[in-house]
Structure formats: structure tokens, C-alpha cells
Design a protein around this motif. Structure first.
Motif, PDB file in Angstrom:
ATOM      1  N   ASP A   1       0.546  -1.295   0.009  1.00  0.00           N
ATOM      2  CA  ASP A   1       0.112  -0.104   0.199  1.00  0.00           C
ATOM      3  C   ASP A   1       0.552   1.305  -0.164  1.00  0.00           C
ATOM      4  N   ASP A   2       0.866   2.090   1.058  1.00  0.00           N
ATOM      5  CA  ASP A   2       1.539   3.243   1.239  1.00  0.00           C
ATOM      6  C   ASP A   2       2.677   3.316   2.188  1.00  0.00           C
ATOM      7  N   GLY A   3       3.068   1.950   2.706  1.00  0.00           N
ATOM      8  CA  GLY A   3       4.085   1.946   3.590  1.00  0.00           C
ATOM      9  C   GLY A   3       5.573   2.478   3.010  1.00  0.00           C
ATOM     10  N   LEU A   4       5.814   2.070   1.851  1.00  0.00           N
ATOM     11  CA  LEU A   4       7.138   2.750   1.292  1.00  0.00           C
ATOM     12  C   LEU A   4       7.140   3.897   1.129  1.00  0.00           C
ATOM     13  N   MET A   5       6.046   4.460   0.650  1.00  0.00           N
ATOM     14  CA  MET A   5       5.877   5.906   0.222  1.00  0.00           C
ATOM     15  C   MET A   5       6.086   6.579   1.840  1.00  0.00           C
ATOM     16  N   GLU A   6       5.288   6.252   2.766  1.00  0.00           N
ATOM     17  CA  GLU A   6       5.538   6.704   4.121  1.00  0.00           C
ATOM     18  C   GLU A   6       6.914   6.924   4.798  1.00  0.00           C
ATOM     19  N   LEU A   7       7.732   5.460   4.539  1.00  0.00           N
ATOM     20  CA  LEU A   7       8.856   5.605   5.127  1.00  0.00           C
ATOM     21  C   LEU A   7       9.769   6.416   4.401  1.00  0.00           C
ATOM     22  N   ARG A   8       9.701   6.613   2.929  1.00  0.00           N
ATOM     23  CA  ARG A   8      10.385   7.583   2.320  1.00  0.00           C
ATOM     24  C   ARG A   8      10.081   8.864   2.709  1.00  0.00           C
ATOM     25  N   ASN A   9       9.003   9.158   3.088  1.00  0.00           N
ATOM     26  CA  ASN A   9       8.707  10.536   3.378  1.00  0.00           C
ATOM     27  C   ASN A   9       9.129  11.040   4.883  1.00  0.00           C
ATOM     28  N   ILE A  10       9.132  10.129   5.789  1.00  0.00           N
ATOM     29  CA  ILE A  10       9.635  10.206   7.067  1.00  0.00           C
ATOM     30  C   ILE A  10      11.191  10.262   7.123  1.00  0.00           C
ATOM     31  N   LEU A  11      11.996   9.597   6.076  1.00  0.00           N
ATOM     32  CA  LEU A  11      13.327   9.891   5.887  1.00  0.00           C
ATOM     33  C   LEU A  11      13.573  11.165   5.453  1.00  0.00           C
ATOM     34  N   GLU A  12      12.810  11.639   4.515  1.00  0.00           N
ATOM     35  CA  GLU A  12      13.169  12.908   3.958  1.00  0.00           C
ATOM     36  C   GLU A  12      12.783  13.930   4.994  1.00  0.00           C
TER      37      GLU A  12
ATOM     38  N   GLY B   1       6.424   3.536  -5.191  1.00  0.00           N
ATOM     39  CA  GLY B   1       5.060   3.210  -5.093  1.00  0.00           C
ATOM     40  C   GLY B   1       4.459   3.543  -4.018  1.00  0.00           C
ATOM     41  N   GLY B   2       2.985   3.787  -4.161  1.00  0.00           N
ATOM     42  CA  GLY B   2       2.263   4.457  -3.162  1.00  0.00           C
ATOM     43  C   GLY B   2       1.592   5.698  -3.410  1.00  0.00           C
ATOM     44  N   GLN B   3       0.724   6.092  -2.624  1.00  0.00           N
ATOM     45  CA  GLN B   3       0.088   7.692  -2.759  1.00  0.00           C
ATOM     46  C   GLN B   3       0.593   8.488  -1.755  1.00  0.00           C
ATOM     47  N   ASP B   4       0.601   9.628  -2.148  1.00  0.00           N
ATOM     48  CA  ASP B   4       0.997  10.878  -1.351  1.00  0.00           C
ATOM     49  C   ASP B   4       0.267  11.971  -1.495  1.00  0.00           C
ATOM     50  N   PRO B   5      -0.309  12.410  -0.595  1.00  0.00           N
ATOM     51  CA  PRO B   5      -0.436  11.981   1.014  1.00  0.00           C
ATOM     52  C   PRO B   5      -0.803  10.351   1.377  1.00  0.00           C
ATOM     53  N   VAL B   6      -0.531   9.913   2.148  1.00  0.00           N
ATOM     54  CA  VAL B   6      -0.766   8.536   2.505  1.00  0.00           C
ATOM     55  C   VAL B   6      -2.243   8.244   2.784  1.00  0.00           C
ATOM     56  N   ARG B   7      -2.507   7.238   2.399  1.00  0.00           N
ATOM     57  CA  ARG B   7      -3.986   6.761   2.981  1.00  0.00           C
ATOM     58  C   ARG B   7      -4.019   6.286   4.327  1.00  0.00           C
ATOM     59  N   PRO B   8      -5.327   6.089   4.832  1.00  0.00           N
ATOM     60  CA  PRO B   8      -5.471   5.689   6.201  1.00  0.00           C
ATOM     61  C   PRO B   8      -5.131   4.116   6.231  1.00  0.00           C
TER      62      PRO B   8
END
Length: 270
Positions: A98-109, A167-174
Motif C-alpha cells: 500500500d503506502d508503507g514505502l511512500m510513508e517511510l520515504r517521506n519520514i526519512l526525507e 510506489g504508493g500515494q502521497d499523501p498516504v491513505r489511512p
């Protein structure tokens, strides 16, 4: 020459296996060793990790309900990137990342890293011994090595793009919500493992492997703290004494095993 780091949270060792494989392959290319920081256990998260421009960090977490585990987010935001390069890596249990990879990328940034690639790999589902059983397997690890090769090529050529496009959506979904066949949500947030007294020999392994420090040291059958359903206590108990019997949990587990039995693909982004 950059210092290569493998930093991860891995309750049942699937994230650990992939992250260390990638870091080791990159270190072999660089002709050096790699440094490991495992922040799975509570004591390790008392350390503030700081990196700098000369570091390359392979950073891994599992995906829970399609996202980075929510109880890790506060700690993740204490990590200081300091301009280091980073490769976010997530492990998912054969359903979807889902958006787990996108979320981790955003956190690291947000933490001051510059992400240059990313990957989502399949690991045996925390709830199950049959869903993605034995993964990451030899084929997955070969793919992890090939991913590291591609990262090294981009790194040495200076052709990487940051932030990494993943992959994933930004902003991340619930967070993903399990549901029954009538569409009603299943809430397993407060579910905790049980202990079979006939099988438990009091060895204390479950106490020591719980990443939340939630199992009572004097009586391992008690779980006064929060349970995130990582199943480290279940899968690492040598006598099989730990188990879940909540009907909603068991229903969700069975639906996952029935609905996502196919071999899911890994996803890499370089």
C-alpha cells in the motif's frame, strides 16, 4: 567512500534479512564492511542515531495495515539524517505494501535524509506460517542483490534522483482496515496473545523478543503492555506455547491466507 549502514526494525527477522542482504552487497561493491543498527527492542530505541553526508543508510521497517507501524513513527522522527543518503525498504506479508514505502520515504526525507531508491519485499506474514511461507527465500534475496547492484550503479554514476520515486500515494491513505464478508470492520487493536500453561516452560524468550517490552517478566502469560501483533512471541517460542484465539483475529488471518495465497511480487525503484 561512504559508510554503509543497515538500520532496521524486524520482529520476526524478515526485514532484517533483506536489509542486511542489500547492505552487504553494497559493501562488497565498496570493498568495505557495513554497520548494523537494529532498533527492534525497546532499549535500542533509547539511542538517538545521527548520520551525516558521508553515510548511506539502508533503512527497513515492516508494513502493518499498509503503513509504517504507527508505534514506530515517533521514534523514527528522532533519527537525524544530516544529509545522508538513504534507501527505504519495507517488508509486507504477501497482501500489499500500500503506502508503507511512500510513508517511510517521506519520514526519512523529513528527518534530513536524501532518499535515492526504494524497495518493497515480501516476507512471511506475521500472523501466518503459510502466507508467503519461508519468504524472503533464495529468489527474493537474489532480487535484493540485483537491486543493490542497480543502486550501486546509480550511486557511482551520480545519476540517482532524490527524493526517490517509489510506489504508493502521497499523501498516504489511512491504515488498511480488515472487514468481515458483510463489510463490517474487524477491530483487533486490543487483542493480545494467550499462553498455554501445559506448553510454557518459563524460558522467558517471549519476554526478551517482544519489541514493545509488553510481556511480564515474572509471569510471561501476562501482557500488561500494548501488543502490536508482530507475533515475535508466537513464532520464536520454542515450545509453541504462545497463540491468539480472538475470533476477529482468527477470521482476518484465515481471510488473508485464502485471499492472498498467490506468490506476490517484490517492487523495486531505482
Amino acid at each position: 567512500m561512504r559508510t554503509i549502514h543497515a538500520m532496521y526494525w524486524s520482529a520476526t527477522d524478515t526485514t532484517k534479512t533483506v536489509v542486511r542482504t542489500i547492505a552487504q552487497t553494497l559493501a562488497q561493491h565498496a570493498g568495505t564492511d557495513y554497520q548494523v543498527f537494529d532498533f527492534t527492542l525497546p532499549a535500542s530505541r533509547e539511542t538517538v542515531k545521527t548520520f551525516g553526508p558521508d553515510d548511506l543508510v539502508i533503512f527497513g521497517t515492516p508494513v502493518y495495515a499498509g503503513r509504517v507501524p504507527n508505534l514506530l513513527v515517533k521514534y523514527l522522527h528522532t533519527v537525524v539524517g544530516g544529509g545522508a543518503l538513504a534507501v527505504p525498504v519495507v517488508l509486507f506479508g504477501n497482501r500489499n505494501y500500500d503506502d508503507g514505502l511512500m510513508e517511510l520515504r517521506n519520514i526519512l526525507e523529513e528527518d534530513g535524509f536524501h532518499t535515492i531508491a526504494g524497495a518493497a519485499f515480501v516476507g512471511e506474514h506475521a500472523f501466518s506460517r503459510t502466507l508467503a511461507a519461508g519468504r524472503p527465500d533464495a529468489d527474493d534475496l537474489a532480487e535484493a542483490c540485483a537491486f543493490a547492484d542497480a543502486v550501486w550503479e546509480k550511486l557511482t554514476a551520480g545519476t540517482y534522483v532524490t527524493p526517490a520515486q517509489v510506489g504508493g500515494q502521497d499523501p498516504v491513505r489511512p491504515y488498511y482496515t480488515p472487514r468481515d464478508r458483510a463489510g463490517n470492520p474487524i477491530n483487533i487493536l486490543k487483542v493480545k496473545p494467550k499462553t498455554d500453561p501445559d506448553k510454557c516452560d518459563g524460558c522467558g524468550i517471549c519476554v526478551n523478543v517482544c519489541p514493545m517490552g509488553s510481556i511480564d517478566k515474572s509471569d510471561p502469560s501476562l501482557v500488561p503492555g500494548v501488543c502490536i501483533k508482530c507475533c515475535a512471541c508466537v513464532k520464536k517460542c520454542p515450545t509453541g506455547a504462545k497463540y491468539y484465539d480472538d475470533p476477529g483475529y482468527l477470521y482476518h488471518k484465515e481471510e488473508l491466507e485464502l485471499g492472498y495465497a498467490r506468490r506476490a511480487d517484490n517492487a523495486t525503484f531505482v
